[in-house]
Write a protein that holds these residues in place. Structure first.
Motif, mmCIF file in Angstrom:
data_model
loop_
_atom_site.group_PDB
_atom_site.id
_atom_site.type_symbol
_atom_site.label_atom_id
_atom_site.label_comp_id
_atom_site.label_asym_id
_atom_site.label_seq_id
_atom_site.Cartn_x
_atom_site.Cartn_y
_atom_site.Cartn_z
ATOM 1 N N ILE A 472 0.837 -1.204 0.000
ATOM 2 C CA ILE A 472 0.000 0.000 0.000
ATOM 3 C C ILE A 472 0.867 1.246 0.000
ATOM 4 O O ILE A 472 0.661 2.186 -0.772
ATOM 5 N N LEU A 479 -4.152 7.149 -2.625
ATOM 6 C CA LEU A 479 -5.035 6.697 -1.553
ATOM 7 C C LEU A 479 -5.328 7.826 -0.577
ATOM 8 O O LEU A 479 -4.420 8.487 -0.090
ATOM 9 N N LEU A 482 -8.074 4.920 4.314
ATOM 10 C CA LEU A 482 -7.709 3.515 4.527
ATOM 11 C C LEU A 482 -8.322 3.020 5.825
ATOM 12 O O LEU A 482 -8.194 3.663 6.876
#
Lengths: 592, 198
Positions: A472, A479, A482
């Protein structure tokens, strides 16, 4: 005007040269066209003139964390706000992880608004607490008020709603026009079904009425029918379970212009004539693009919907425990579907039908019908998800609750659909590995972040080691949100995420082996994020204190649980703020 | 049955989340119970549930899992992550159907999946047992108070309100209807000793 002279005073401090190049009024006119919050933020940073021009021209404000700023600071900076959106509690409050008296009460804001924004028109709240007194205050103090939207809020009852409805009546002669009453997904205490009848007979401007998640509480149907009859601009009507099929038919007959419909319970026993009338009512609703409700929809009556489905883009069946065959029959009539929410009672076969019938599908959410029932082996598996990915190439948003998954399946899924922006996979048994290989699910999420470069939101589950978080941190450069539960092996995992995900805004973690080292590795990162949540991890009070002392512009709040170790920080909520530590925290919440 | 979440919280039942329960969902929704969250000391993960547990590869293996008398695992607070209003809706559904019909799950040792029946549809044990025989394609045998069910390799049992597993047929039908939580058609070899009701 007073506001003009105020403005001139502020700008008189800037140098002559810059002021003459661009009159304030023109700049403001131009900036008034900006709608995006991000753009406005950027604009305000250019220079002092632009900062002031922007603040005077802003009419809509969005505050993602109500404690990141205070009412006083807000009204001081933006004098002309007409629309406010506020979000309060951390998202994990949806799952009962936050004490009920945690805060996020709207009242102090309303008092400030009544003073500085008397012309306020819109208020949209999410996860805030709003009391009946506050609702009444709102109804009385803002004569221009038009739009009230409450999502996942609590603290109020139908008495408060009655106040809103009633005071529309009192203020009718001046300015009125409530256009939107959207109160879905709240915990509302029902004191009387009569709040609907508090709307005056003359009130005809409603465009949105949504009380779908009002439980089974009865409402005054006559009042509802009259409102629907006279509000010719009504576009969105979402009723709760208490409304029967027969009543629905009467409402539809009066509102064929509806664009979004939420039905009531879909399982009454109808005579053939009633059934035909219902079908005809649906047939007349040619503009429906969103359909929801359908509680306990029985296969018997689904066909009455078919004629209204040709333009359907969003179908919410998440309260209708349909079997696969029933879903398949329905989907044949929904070729334009873009968003679909279902229960896992449709099983993999049902999802195969989705893949076959909905080529335009962009969003799929599969909810578990029996989330706590572990004996029954049913629901959906990796096969269903795969089937959808083969048929729906445009899929970019998924929320999927399942009881088994494999790394290989996920890898294939993201190859089929590389445009995922939101990938939320919930393997319901915590820490469960790939059920075929018994390996961790690291490679699944690795595939997601490597293949889906646009990924903005990720929820991970299953047995996961630090490797998932290495992936990740390394690949998920876009992103923003999360969510992690029961995953990771050591501090390193969290460090990878904090170090690698440059655009990260919200990080929520529960039951992971991340401790102080991980927490403190994000020292500089947290100011660029909206918030961090960590519960049931290995963080201690001293770690939190260190964070709080080194970063004064962060609020570090710790919620202790009864009977836990003194040094253990059970739940930690960290967020950036310009308002300093909050003063309304309950005793169970310590601000360090 | 629906009490809004706001009211529930206002009653100050518990500062902590109280979603944990050791029974079927839909029962005792708003009751105050002493609850603990499931937590391991070190790695903050619950007992590892690897694929050996009921994460089955195919349905025949599922049958193997269902030999064990199912005890609901202690639920983890706030997991799976489903919002309260959605959970309340699902639970409401269960309590509502209990109003109109008494639906109970029926499992049979060796069968890959469970069924559900409405006890209200039957006027007594004879009809119920006949229906079960038809549903699962087996014969039940002759009931006697002394010996339970003779003449078949299966015996019908049920879990009552106290969580005890009882032999079907010992108590009056009405009492059975109100106390039966679920049915299990057990292999007779395991049913020995269940001949005496309370």
């Amino acid at each position: 005007m007073e506001s003009d002279s105020k403005r001139k005073k502020e700008c008189s401090s800037s140098p002559e040269s810059t002021r003459q190049s661009f009159p304030d009024e023109v700049l403001e006119r131009v900036l008034a066209l900006l709608t995006s919050h991000k753009d406005r933020s950027s604009v305000s940073l250019v220079c002092k003139d632009w900062y002031h021009a922007e603040r005077w021209s802003r009419t809509r404000v969005f505050i993602g964390n109500c404690y990141s700023v205070s009412p006083e600071i807000l009204v001081r900076r933006f004098p002309n706000i007409r629309s406010v959106t506020l979000k309060g509690k951390p998202r994990f409050s949806d799952f009962n992880l936050v004490p009920h008296d945690w805060g996020a009460d709207i009242h102090a804001w309303l008092v400030a608004f009544a003073d500085k924004y008397p012309l306020l028109e819109e208020l949209r709240l999410k996860r805030m607490t709003i009391s009946d007194e506050s609702l009444e205050f709102l109804a009385l103090k803002f004569p221009n008020f038009k739009v009230l939207s409450l999502l996942s809020c609590d603290g109020f009852s139908t008495d408060g709603l009655a106040a809103i409805a009633t005071h529309c009546k009192i203020l009718w002669s001046e300015v009125k026009n409530l256009t939107e009453l959207d109160i879905h997904e709240n915990g509302v205490e029902d004191r009387s079904g009569n709040w609907l009848s508090c709307f005056p007979e003359s009130f005809a401007s409603l465009e949105v009425l949504n009380f779908a998640n009002f439980g089974n509480n009865e409402v005054n149907f006559d009042a509802l029918e009259r409102i629907v009859s006279r509000c010719k601009s009504l576009k969105v009507l979402k009723v709760n379970k208490s409304i029967s099929l027969e009543q629905l038919q009467r409402l539809l007959a009066r509102a064929p212009q509806l664009v979004e419909l939420g039905t009531g319970a879909f399982m009454q026993e109808l005579t053939p004539r009633q059934c035909a009338e219902l079908e005809s009512a649906f047939n007349n609703c040619k503009n429906i693009h969103t359909l929801s409700g359908l509680w306990e929809a029985s296969a018997l009556y689904l066909p009455v919907l078919y004629s209204a489905c040709s333009n359907l883009t969003f179908l919410n069946l998440s309260y209708a425990p349909l079997q696969s065959v029933e879903l398949a029959k329905l989907l044949v009539h929904c070729p334009r579907l873009q968003r679909l929410w279902v229960l896992d009672t449709v099983e993999d076969k049902g999802l195969e039908a989705v893949g076959s019938n909905c080529p335009l599908l962009e969003e799929l959410r599969v909810f578990p019908a029996d989330p706590f029932d572990e004996e029954i082996i049913h629901g959906v598996t990796e096969a269903g998800f795969l089937a959808v990915s083969f048929g729906c190439k445009r899929l970019h948003y998924v929320l999927y609750f399942c009881r088994q998954m494999t790394n290989a399946a996920v890898a294939t899924i993201v190859q089929n659909c590389p445009d995922f922006t939101h990938f939320r996979l919930c393997i319901m048994n915590p820490g469960q590995p790939d059920y075929l290989t018994n390996e961790p699910m690291d490679e699944a999420f690795g595939a997601v972040v490597k293949t889906c470069t646009k990924i903005q939101r990720l929820s991970v589950s299953g047995l996961l080691t630090d490797l998932t978080f290495e992936y990740i941190g390394k690949y998920a450069k876009n992103l923003e949100v999360l969510s992690v539960a029961f995953a990771g092996s050591s501090d390193w995992g969290m460090q990878c995420v904090l170090g690698g995900c440059t655009k990260l805004r919200k990080l929520e973690i529960r039951d992971c082996p991340f401790g102080n080292v991980a927490l403190l590795s994000g020292l500089e990162k947290y100011e660029s994020m909206r918030s961090l949540w960590m519960s049931a991890c290995n963080v201690t009070m001293s770690g939190c204190r260190r964070l709080a002392s080194e970063m004064p512009r962060l609020n570090v709040e710790v919620m202790k649980e009864e009977g836990s170790d003194d040094s253990h920080a059970d739940k930690v909520y960290v967020y950036r703020t310009v308002a300093g530590p909050r003063r309304d925290a309950p005793p169970s919440v310590l601000t360090l | 049955m629906e009490i809004g979440v706001a009211a529930y919280r206002k009653n100050d039942l518990n500062l902590k989340a109280t979603e944990l329960r050791l029974g079927l969902p839909g029962t005792d929704d708003h009751e105050m119970e002493e609850q603990t969250s499931v937590r391991n000391n070190n790695n903050k993960r619950p007992s590892p549930d690897t694929g050996d547990d009921c994460g089955v590869k195919n349905k025949s293996e599922a049958a193997g899992c269902e030999e064990v008398t199912p005890v609901a695992k202690a639920q983890i607070v706030g997991w799976p992550p489903i919002r309260s209003y959605r959970k309340n809706s699902l639970q409401q559904k269960k309590t509502e159907t209990e109003g109109t019909g008494i639906y109970v799950k029926v499992s049979m040792d060796g069968a890959p999946y469970l069924r559900k029946i409405d006890l209200k549809l039957y006027n007594g044990y004879a009809e119920l047992l006949k229906a079960l025989e038809n549903m699962f394609k087996f014969t039940i045998g002759q009931y006697s108070e002394r010996e339970g069910y003779k003449g078949s390799e299966f015996a019908p049992t049920y879990e009552d309100k106290d969580g005890d597993w009882m032999l079907v047929g010992d108590v009056p039908w009405e009492m059975f209807m109100s106390s039966c939580k679920r049915l299990r058609i057990m292999k007779r070899s395991e049913a020995r000793g269940l001949g005496c009701g309370v």
